[in-house]
Design a protein around this motif. Structure first.
Motif, PDB file in Angstrom:
ATOM      1  N   GLY A   1      44.689  27.429  45.510  1.00  0.00           N
ATOM      2  CA  GLY A   1      45.485  28.663  45.608  1.00  0.00           C
ATOM      3  C   GLY A   1      44.614  29.897  45.627  1.00  0.00           C
ATOM      4  N   THR A   2      43.479  29.845  44.928  1.00  0.00           N
ATOM      5  CA  THR A   2      42.593  31.008  44.860  1.00  0.00           C
ATOM      6  C   THR A   2      41.890  31.236  46.193  1.00  0.00           C
ATOM      7  OG1 THR A   2      42.262  30.679  42.489  1.00  0.00           O
ATOM      8  CG2 THR A   2      40.594  31.983  43.657  1.00  0.00           C
TER       9      THR A   2
ATOM     10  N   TYR B   1      44.806  22.702  41.678  1.00  0.00           N
ATOM     11  CA  TYR B   1      45.762  23.540  42.427  1.00  0.00           C
ATOM     12  C   TYR B   1      45.385  25.022  42.326  1.00  0.00           C
ATOM     13  CZ  TYR B   1      48.535  19.264  42.328  1.00  0.00           C
ATOM     14  OH  TYR B   1      48.968  17.965  42.461  1.00  0.00           O
ATOM     15  N   ASP B   2      44.898  25.443  41.156  1.00  0.00           N
ATOM     16  CA  ASP B   2      44.470  26.849  41.023  1.00  0.00           C
ATOM     17  C   ASP B   2      43.368  27.158  42.031  1.00  0.00           C
ATOM     18  OD1 ASP B   2      44.672  27.382  37.370  1.00  0.00           O
ATOM     19  OD2 ASP B   2      46.211  27.196  38.922  1.00  0.00           O
TER      20      ASP B   2
ATOM     21  N   GLN C   1      37.494  42.280  41.402  1.00  0.00           N
ATOM     22  CA  GLN C   1      38.217  41.057  41.772  1.00  0.00           C
ATOM     23  C   GLN C   1      39.502  40.890  40.964  1.00  0.00           C
ATOM     24  OE1 GLN C   1      35.709  37.521  41.949  1.00  0.00           O
ATOM     25  NE2 GLN C   1      33.914  38.809  42.333  1.00  0.00           N
ATOM     26  N   TYR C   2      39.554  41.624  39.827  1.00  0.00           N
ATOM     27  CA  TYR C   2      40.746  41.490  38.964  1.00  0.00           C
ATOM     28  C   TYR C   2      41.887  42.396  39.451  1.00  0.00           C
ATOM     29  CZ  TYR C   2      37.844  38.881  35.689  1.00  0.00           C
ATOM     30  OH  TYR C   2      37.035  37.920  35.121  1.00  0.00           O
ATOM     31  N   SER C   3      41.533  43.266  40.397  1.00  0.00           N
ATOM     32  CA  SER C   3      42.561  44.164  40.943  1.00  0.00           C
ATOM     33  C   SER C   3      42.026  44.689  42.264  1.00  0.00           C
ATOM     34  CB  SER C   3      42.824  45.309  39.959  1.00  0.00           C
ATOM     35  OG  SER C   3      43.691  46.252  40.539  1.00  0.00           O
ATOM     36  N   ILE C   4      42.347  43.969  43.338  1.00  0.00           N
ATOM     37  CA  ILE C   4      41.533  44.138  44.550  1.00  0.00           C
ATOM     38  C   ILE C   4      41.816  45.433  45.307  1.00  0.00           C
ATOM     39  CG2 ILE C   4      41.268  41.646  44.863  1.00  0.00           C
ATOM     40  CD1 ILE C   4      43.347  41.755  47.091  1.00  0.00           C
TER      41      ILE C   4
ATOM     42  N   ASP D   1      45.584  40.379  41.871  1.00  0.00           N
ATOM     43  CA  ASP D   1      44.463  39.730  41.169  1.00  0.00           C
ATOM     44  C   ASP D   1      43.902  38.645  42.065  1.00  0.00           C
ATOM     45  OD1 ASP D   1      44.230  37.272  38.503  1.00  0.00           O
ATOM     46  OD2 ASP D   1      42.680  38.604  39.306  1.00  0.00           O
ATOM     47  N   SER D   2      42.589  38.574  42.222  1.00  0.00           N
ATOM     48  CA  SER D   2      41.988  37.507  43.043  1.00  0.00           C
ATOM     49  C   SER D   2      41.226  36.505  42.192  1.00  0.00           C
ATOM     50  CB  SER D   2      41.031  38.106  44.087  1.00  0.00           C
ATOM     51  OG  SER D   2      39.832  38.559  43.464  1.00  0.00           O
ATOM     52  N   VAL D   3      41.284  36.658  40.875  1.00  0.00           N
ATOM     53  CA  VAL D   3      40.563  35.732  39.980  1.00  0.00           C
ATOM     54  C   VAL D   3      41.448  34.540  39.622  1.00  0.00           C
ATOM     55  CG1 VAL D   3      39.429  35.513  37.737  1.00  0.00           C
ATOM     56  CG2 VAL D   3      39.107  37.588  39.101  1.00  0.00           C
ATOM     57  N   VAL D   4      42.668  34.806  39.165  1.00  0.00           N
ATOM     58  CA  VAL D   4      43.685  33.746  39.013  1.00  0.00           C
ATOM     59  C   VAL D   4      44.901  34.243  39.781  1.00  0.00           C
ATOM     60  CG1 VAL D   4      44.948  32.250  37.408  1.00  0.00           C
ATOM     61  CG2 VAL D   4      42.779  33.277  36.698  1.00  0.00           C
ATOM     62  N   PRO D   5      44.821  34.172  41.107  1.00  0.00           N
ATOM     63  CA  PRO D   5      45.824  34.842  41.936  1.00  0.00           C
ATOM     64  C   PRO D   5      47.184  34.184  41.938  1.00  0.00           C
ATOM     65  CG  PRO D   5      44.208  33.727  43.314  1.00  0.00           C
ATOM     66  CD  PRO D   5      43.764  33.553  41.901  1.00  0.00           C
TER      67      PRO D   5
ATOM     68  N   PHE E   1      44.238  32.608  48.641  1.00  0.00           N
ATOM     69  CA  PHE E   1      44.477  34.051  48.425  1.00  0.00           C
ATOM     70  C   PHE E   1      43.339  34.856  49.037  1.00  0.00           C
ATOM     71  CE2 PHE E   1      46.536  37.475  46.020  1.00  0.00           C
ATOM     72  CZ  PHE E   1      45.532  38.415  45.906  1.00  0.00           C
ATOM     73  N   TRP E   2      42.098  34.418  48.813  1.00  0.00           N
ATOM     74  CA  TRP E   2      40.956  35.164  49.372  1.00  0.00           C
ATOM     75  C   TRP E   2      41.095  35.287  50.897  1.00  0.00           C
ATOM     76  CZ3 TRP E   2      36.379  32.200  46.631  1.00  0.00           C
ATOM     77  CH2 TRP E   2      36.410  32.486  45.260  1.00  0.00           C
TER      78      TRP E   2
ATOM     79  N   ALA F   1      47.520  30.792  43.339  1.00  0.00           N
ATOM     80  CA  ALA F   1      47.046  29.697  42.480  1.00  0.00           C
ATOM     81  C   ALA F   1      48.169  29.247  41.559  1.00  0.00           C
ATOM     82  CB  ALA F   1      45.839  30.171  41.659  1.00  0.00           C
TER      83      ALA F   1
END
Lengths: 148, 261
Positions: B201-202, B197-198, B252-255, A70-74, B205-206, A77
């Motif tokens: 972290g996001t 922090y989210d 984006q919810y499941s890359i 998931d890259s929305v709330v990964p 991740f990207w 995060a």
């Protein structure tokens, strides 16, 4: 596209009747999300970490998991946020298993269990139903995730 | 309890035979504004009287409808492509517990309000309060669940809803000598937790998942102050560039899975 299936099904009058739903004639279609609520959402806490601290003290069983695609709330995060709770490690990081495959990774802290679910997106039970089920069953039982 | 029987679902259109009971309907949570929340209870497939109760909440905010948790994640049924029939979910969570789905807050799904301004003044606080009122009144309709082992589960923005409701229950129980909500714990997934922090972290991740360039990553870190209430223009531009010119047509919810065309 599974969301579209729900939009079809839950707007059927026979389905709404069977569910005792929409009994007051709501003046808009049933939708999966309310754009109005999302757009005008008012109060939203900046951080839930203080609430976590409070609930850990109250002795609740708390599990936090992340689907790692998931890259929305990964997962990064969540890990970054949880790391600022500064919890003491009870069981060090280990791979947990589903079948003979690694279902994800987990670490158990005093008051909170964190787990990833490998190969799952934002809706973990949609993408990895079996792994999500094992996670849920372990949570309910209050047991650590399987080590093999 | 009379209302309980009125809420019993005999069978849903296109539903296969099932060995468990289902109930659904409304609980009024605010008479003055006329807010009522819609629930759907799918009891455990075996020995429901011995199994815990689990309340499931989705996120959004504004998306905690039965489209997600109930219909494509943990519920007993999946909806087929044409929306004509249902088929069983092999890994439904109601083999282990009695699962209670709630469309929340009012304005989501079948949950409604008779005061249209409520659709534009919802927020964390009232959502948690209405959910607590819902649970207390729901228990009057289903008294067999009073004192039962109770858990809350959810994902995404329910990373707010779940702990905030848990907190209200804990506080409510402290103020009552014989509390009926026997809350044991909660579990949340891909949960919105801390804006600062989210966000870091996001973006990390990207970059680590090669969704954005070094240049964009550096630009976001340079221009975005994640503890600020409002994002700066430069920050918005950097994030928009990432989403519109570097992500591509991914889900984006499941890359790594195909996106819905």
């Amino acid at each position: 596209c599974t969301e579209n299936y729900a939009e079809k099904y839950y707007n059927r009058p026979d389905v709404q009747k069977a569910l005792h739903a929409n009994t007051t004639g709501i003046p808009y279609k049933w939708t999966a999300c309310s754009d109005v609520l999302l757009k005008y959402w008012t109060d939203s806490e900046n951080s839930i970490l203080p609430t976590y601290k409070n609930l850990i003290e109250a002795g609740l069983r708390i599990w936090v998991f992340s689907g790692d695609t998931d890259s929305v709330v990964p997962v990064t995060a969540t890990r970054f946020s949880l790391s600022h709770l500064n919890l003491k490690i009870k069981t060090r990081w280990y791979p947990w298993y589903s079948g003979r495959q690694v279902g994800g990774w987990t670490e158990v802290y005093d008051g909170l269990t964190f787990a990833t679910v490998r190969g799952a997106g934002h809706e973990v039970p949609l993408f990895q139903p079996k792994r999500a089920f094992i996670l849920f069953r372990s949570f309910l039982a209050g047991k650590e995730l399987p080590k093999s | 309890p009379k209302q309980r029987e009125i809420d019993r679902i005999s069978v849903l259109p296109g539903q296969p035979p099932v060995p468990f009971n289902q109930f659904s309907g409304y609980v009024t949570v605010n008479e003055q504004d006329g807010r009522a929340l819609f629930y759907w209870l799918t009891e455990a497939t075996t020995f429901p009287e011995k199994k815990p109760l689990v309340l499931w909440l989705n996120g959004g905010p504004g998306c905690s409808s039965v489209a997600y948790g109930a219909s494509e994640e943990i519920g007993p049924f999946r909806i087929n492509r044409t929306g004509q029939s249902l088929y069983r979910n092999k890994y439904s969570w109601n083999t282990e517990a009695n699962i209670l789905f709630l469309e929340s807050p009012a304005g989501v799904g079948f949950s409604y309000t008779n005061t249209s301004s409520n659709l534009k003044d919802s927020g964390d606080k009232r959502t948690a309060q209405d959910a607590l009122v819902f649970l207390l009144r729901w228990m009057s309709r289903f008294p067999e669940y009073k004192y039962r082992e109770f858990y809350i589960a959810g994902e995404s923005y329910a990373g707010h809803y779940v702990p905030q409701l848990a907190k209200r229950i804990v506080d409510y129980n402290k103020a009552n000598s014989h509390p009926i909500l026997n809350l044991k714990g909660f579990i949340v997934g891909n949960a919105v937790t801390d804006n600062y922090y989210d966000s870091i972290g996001t973006v990390t991740f990207w970059w680590t998942h090669s969704m954005i360039s070094d240049q964009t990553y550096q630009s976001i870190l340079k221009h975005c102050n994640f503890s600020a209430e409002e994002a700066s223009k430069h920050c918005d531009n950097a994030v928009s560039y990432a989403m519109n010119h570097e992500f591509g047509d991914i889900d984006q919810y499941s890359i790594y899975t195909p996106s819905c065309m």
